[in-house]
Design an enzyme around this catalytic site. Structure first.
Site, PDB file in Angstrom:
ATOM      1  N   GLU A  99       4.959   2.155   2.350  1.00 18.01           N
ATOM      2  CA  GLU A  99       5.340   3.475   1.881  1.00 18.01           C
ATOM      3  C   GLU A  99       6.802   3.461   1.424  1.00 18.01           C
ATOM      4  O   GLU A  99       7.534   2.512   1.712  1.00 18.01           O
ATOM      5  CB  GLU A  99       5.165   4.484   3.031  1.00 18.01           C
ATOM      6  CG  GLU A  99       3.749   4.588   3.571  1.00 18.01           C
ATOM      7  CD  GLU A  99       2.811   5.376   2.659  1.00 18.01           C
ATOM      8  OE1 GLU A  99       3.157   5.652   1.500  1.00 18.01           O
ATOM      9  OE2 GLU A  99       1.718   5.729   3.136  1.00 18.01           O
ATOM     10  N   HIS A 133       3.516   3.666  -3.419  1.00 20.20           N
ATOM     11  CA  HIS A 133       3.285   2.634  -2.399  1.00 20.20           C
ATOM     12  C   HIS A 133       2.399   1.511  -2.938  1.00 20.20           C
ATOM     13  O   HIS A 133       1.600   1.710  -3.856  1.00 20.20           O
ATOM     14  CB  HIS A 133       2.736   3.229  -1.087  1.00 20.20           C
ATOM     15  CG  HIS A 133       1.301   3.656  -1.111  1.00 20.20           C
ATOM     16  ND1 HIS A 133       0.846   4.760  -0.415  1.00 20.20           N
ATOM     17  CD2 HIS A 133       0.199   3.142  -1.698  1.00 20.20           C
ATOM     18  CE1 HIS A 133      -0.452   4.885  -0.583  1.00 20.20           C
ATOM     19  NE2 HIS A 133      -0.874   3.919  -1.368  1.00 20.20           N
TER      20      HIS A 133
HETATM   21  C1  F6R Z   1      -5.630  -0.260  -0.581  1.00 17.40           C
HETATM   22  C2  F6R Z   1      -4.198  -0.121  -0.755  1.00 17.40           C
HETATM   23  C3  F6R Z   1      -3.579   1.112  -1.311  1.00 17.40           C
HETATM   24  C4  F6R Z   1      -4.271   1.603  -2.567  1.00 17.40           C
HETATM   25  C5  F6R Z   1      -3.577   2.832  -3.145  1.00 17.40           C
HETATM   26  C6  F6R Z   1      -4.343   3.418  -4.317  1.00 17.40           C
HETATM   27  O1  F6R Z   1      -5.943  -1.505   0.002  1.00 17.40           O
HETATM   28  O2  F6R Z   1      -3.523  -1.014  -0.409  1.00 17.40           O
HETATM   29  O3  F6R Z   1      -2.233   0.866  -1.580  1.00 17.40           O
HETATM   30  O4  F6R Z   1      -4.271   0.579  -3.524  1.00 17.40           O
HETATM   31  O5  F6R Z   1      -3.450   3.805  -2.154  1.00 17.40           O
HETATM   32  O6  F6R Z   1      -5.560   3.909  -3.866  1.00 17.40           O
HETATM   33  P1  F6R Z   1      -6.689   4.433  -4.872  1.00 17.40           P
HETATM   34  O7  F6R Z   1      -7.142   3.233  -5.650  1.00 17.40           O
HETATM   35  O8  F6R Z   1      -7.765   4.981  -4.001  1.00 17.40           O
HETATM   36  O9  F6R Z   1      -6.031   5.447  -5.737  1.00 17.40           O
END
Ligand code: F6R
Length: 248
Positions: free
Chosen positions: A148, A143
């Site tokens: 999603e 995503h």
């Molecule tokens: C956050 C967002 C999400 C995250 C993704 C990765 O604003 O849009 O798509 O970029 O879920 O999250 P982390 O960096 O926590 O692994």
């Protein structure tokens, strides 16, 4: 539709990812002090934000004219809830630089009319002249923002249901899994692809399959990040662990 391949920068570790990406953002801001940034939350960009804060404090990197739009927000969380993305952005980044709070746009998860909130957000982006530089992370399921698997190329800022996988991934930030919101407001794929330049960060082996599919797989709604292959100026900055599956 695809013009230029996604550029790939593989760094030795996550601190080099933070440094490289912060340097790109800092250069762009120096060249265009009133630029419009698209920003992301999550654990991946935290070190980049820390580096930008350092550049602000030590080298005077100036955010006073910068405008920012955040990708997404949980539906049902107040801006001052400690797991809201507004709270995250204020505490992780905005409170430590000289950006004007009134120039920072984060969707309001408590809006009485979320559909209208999404429209207002899209209009604000348009009014600002569009996003110059968009920061992205990537979910283990491919995503981007809260788009999603199954999200369409034409999707715009809207209300979405989160998948069980994302709810599970995010539950580490909440006391109980039942506290994790199951809906969010998110910029759409079309909204993201309108940004002039995109930088996606990924660190850790857990992201390596998603990174591989996004870079080299077919462009498919099953892997929303693969839509980035349709953008003319997109760079992935990843560490060795996130690049593991790219070899062989
Ligand atoms: C956050 C967002 C999400 C995250 C993704 C990765 O604003 O849009 O798509 O970029 O879920 O999250 P982390 O960096 O926590 O692994």
């Amino acid at each position: 539709m695809k013009n230029i391949p996604i550029k790939l920068i593989i760094c030795k570790d996550k601190s080099e990812v933070a440094k490289k990406s912060a340097d790109i953002f800092a250069d762009e801001i120096r060249n265009n002090p009133s630029m419009v940034l698209g920003l992301a939350t999550g654990s991946t960009p935290i070190d980049m934000y820390k580096e930008l804060i350092r550049l602000h404090k030590k080298e005077g990197l100036d955010f006073s004219k910068v405008v920012s739009f955040n990708l997404d927000e949980y539906l049902g969380l107040a801006p001052d809830h400690n797991q809201s993305y507004r709270y995250f952005m204020d505490n992780t980044f905005f409170n430590h630089i000289n950006i004007k709070k009134s120039n920072t746009y984060v969707l309001n998860g408590l809006s009485k009319n979320p559909e209208e909130e999404c429209k207002k957000f899209e209009n604000a982006i348009k009014k600002s002249g569009g996003i110059d530089l968009q920061l992205l992370g990537i979910g283990a399921n491919g995503h981007i923002a809260f788009n999603e698997p199954g999200s369409s190329l034409n999707s715009r800022t809207r209300i979405v249901d989160l998948t069980q996988k994302t709810i599970n991934d995010n539950s580490r930030f909440f006391e109980k899994k039942s506290d994790v919101p199951c809906q969010a407001l998110t910029m759409g794929i079309a909204s993201i692809l309108e940004s002039k330049k995109i930088v996606l960060l990924a660190t850790g082996e857990g992201k390596s399959t998603a990174v591989k599919k996004a870079l080299n797989g077919p462009v498919t709604s099953k892997v929303p990040a693969s839509y980035l292959q349709n953008h003319i100026d997109c760079t992935f900055i990843i560490d060795k662990a996130a690049a593991l599956k790219l070899k062989g």
